[in-house]
Design a protein around this motif. Structure first.
Motif, PDB file in Angstrom:
ATOM      1  N   HIS A  78       3.540  10.291   4.664  1.00  0.00           N
ATOM      2  CA  HIS A  78       3.719   8.852   4.456  1.00  0.00           C
ATOM      3  C   HIS A  78       4.983   8.299   5.102  1.00  0.00           C
ATOM      4  O   HIS A  78       5.237   7.099   5.034  1.00  0.00           O
ATOM      5  CB  HIS A  78       3.705   8.557   2.956  1.00  0.00           C
ATOM      6  CG  HIS A  78       2.358   8.775   2.354  1.00  0.00           C
ATOM      7  ND1 HIS A  78       1.899  10.022   2.001  1.00  0.00           N
ATOM      8  CD2 HIS A  78       1.352   7.921   2.091  1.00  0.00           C
ATOM      9  CE1 HIS A  78       0.681   9.918   1.531  1.00  0.00           C
ATOM     10  NE2 HIS A  78       0.318   8.660   1.583  1.00  0.00           N
ATOM     11  N   ILE A  79       5.764   9.155   5.737  1.00  0.00           N
ATOM     12  CA  ILE A  79       7.005   8.665   6.338  1.00  0.00           C
ATOM     13  C   ILE A  79       6.723   7.708   7.487  1.00  0.00           C
ATOM     14  O   ILE A  79       7.279   6.606   7.537  1.00  0.00           O
ATOM     15  CB  ILE A  79       7.918   9.824   6.774  1.00  0.00           C
ATOM     16  CG1 ILE A  79       8.496  10.507   5.533  1.00  0.00           C
ATOM     17  CG2 ILE A  79       9.042   9.327   7.693  1.00  0.00           C
ATOM     18  CD1 ILE A  79       9.352  11.715   5.816  1.00  0.00           C
ATOM     19  N   ALA A  92       4.272   5.699  -5.355  1.00  0.00           N
ATOM     20  CA  ALA A  92       4.248   5.739  -6.819  1.00  0.00           C
ATOM     21  C   ALA A  92       3.207   6.743  -7.318  1.00  0.00           C
ATOM     22  O   ALA A  92       3.472   7.499  -8.264  1.00  0.00           O
ATOM     23  CB  ALA A  92       3.967   4.343  -7.377  1.00  0.00           C
ATOM     24  N   ALA A  93       2.052   6.781  -6.663  1.00  0.00           N
ATOM     25  CA  ALA A  93       1.012   7.739  -7.065  1.00  0.00           C
ATOM     26  C   ALA A  93       1.459   9.170  -6.802  1.00  0.00           C
ATOM     27  O   ALA A  93       1.216  10.065  -7.624  1.00  0.00           O
ATOM     28  CB  ALA A  93      -0.288   7.434  -6.307  1.00  0.00           C
ATOM     29  N   ALA A 105       5.995   0.121   8.237  1.00  0.00           N
ATOM     30  CA  ALA A 105       5.984  -1.015   7.315  1.00  0.00           C
ATOM     31  C   ALA A 105       7.390  -1.542   7.040  1.00  0.00           C
ATOM     32  O   ALA A 105       7.564  -2.473   6.257  1.00  0.00           O
ATOM     33  CB  ALA A 105       5.308  -0.623   6.005  1.00  0.00           C
ATOM     34  N   ALA A 106       8.394  -0.948   7.693  1.00  0.00           N
ATOM     35  CA  ALA A 106       9.803  -1.357   7.569  1.00  0.00           C
ATOM     36  C   ALA A 106      10.324  -1.268   6.136  1.00  0.00           C
ATOM     37  O   ALA A 106      11.137  -2.082   5.703  1.00  0.00           O
ATOM     38  CB  ALA A 106      10.008  -2.760   8.144  1.00  0.00           C
ATOM     39  N   LEU A 107       9.871  -0.247   5.404  1.00  0.00           N
ATOM     40  CA  LEU A 107      10.383  -0.045   4.049  1.00  0.00           C
ATOM     41  C   LEU A 107      11.817   0.462   4.122  1.00  0.00           C
ATOM     42  O   LEU A 107      12.163   1.250   4.999  1.00  0.00           O
ATOM     43  CB  LEU A 107       9.526   0.965   3.291  1.00  0.00           C
ATOM     44  CG  LEU A 107       8.113   0.526   2.964  1.00  0.00           C
ATOM     45  CD1 LEU A 107       7.389   1.617   2.198  1.00  0.00           C
ATOM     46  CD2 LEU A 107       8.104  -0.760   2.169  1.00  0.00           C
ATOM     47  N   LEU A 151       0.826  -1.209   0.000  1.00  0.00           N
ATOM     48  CA  LEU A 151       0.000   0.000   0.000  1.00  0.00           C
ATOM     49  C   LEU A 151       0.862   1.262   0.000  1.00  0.00           C
ATOM     50  O   LEU A 151       0.636   2.169  -0.809  1.00  0.00           O
ATOM     51  CB  LEU A 151      -0.934   0.008   1.208  1.00  0.00           C
ATOM     52  CG  LEU A 151      -1.795   1.264   1.363  1.00  0.00           C
ATOM     53  CD1 LEU A 151      -2.765   1.408   0.212  1.00  0.00           C
ATOM     54  CD2 LEU A 151      -2.530   1.241   2.675  1.00  0.00           C
ATOM     55  N   ILE A 152       1.842   1.320   0.867  1.00  0.00           N
ATOM     56  CA  ILE A 152       2.683   2.524   0.947  1.00  0.00           C
ATOM     57  C   ILE A 152       3.494   2.693  -0.331  1.00  0.00           C
ATOM     58  O   ILE A 152       3.622   3.810  -0.855  1.00  0.00           O
ATOM     59  CB  ILE A 152       3.581   2.488   2.199  1.00  0.00           C
ATOM     60  CG1 ILE A 152       2.727   2.514   3.468  1.00  0.00           C
ATOM     61  CG2 ILE A 152       4.582   3.637   2.184  1.00  0.00           C
ATOM     62  CD1 ILE A 152       1.773   3.693   3.581  1.00  0.00           C
TER      63      ILE A 152
END
Length: 120
Positions: free
Chosen positions: A52-53, A37-38, A59-61, A31-32
């Protein structure tokens, strides 16, 4: 309706983001990454990435995954949008770091004041 918040617009946007995450069937990471991307495709400002940070951290991105998203969408959205997004993402991280540092200072000051009162 009045609100006690100092940042009602940001609070509302954050609540919308959280609500979307909770209602979406995608895992948080997908989702993130999709949202980022959007944002790139829309040439969103840094403040949009700032919102979104926290979900991205939760989410451990990794930075590498964010870079992979930029690489994957570059042929579709174009170089200018990807470079603009990279700049906006860096700005958002800078603001997030400044906010975290200010919060840490405020906590340290409150703890020092509480200790001072205890000694008195």
């Amino acid at each position: 309706m009045a609100t006690a918040s100092d940042a009602p617009v940001l609070d509302t946007l954050a609540a919308m983001t959280i609500d979307s995450i909770e209602r979406c069937g995608m895992d948080e990471r997908t989702l993130i990454l999709s949202r980022i991307a959007a944002l790139v495709a829309m040439d969103a400002p840094a403040i949009s990435y700032l919102a979104h940070i926290n979900p991205a951290v939760k989410a451990a991105l990794t930075v590498e995954e964010l870079q992979d998203v930029l690489i994957a969408i570059a042929p579709v959205v174009g170089t200018a949008r990807v470079m603009s997004a990279a700049s906006h993402i860096a700005q958002a991280f800078g603001v997030a770091i400044e906010l975290a540092e200010a919060e840490a200072v405020a906590i340290a000051n409150a703890e020092a004041e509480a200790q001072s009162h205890r000694r008195s």
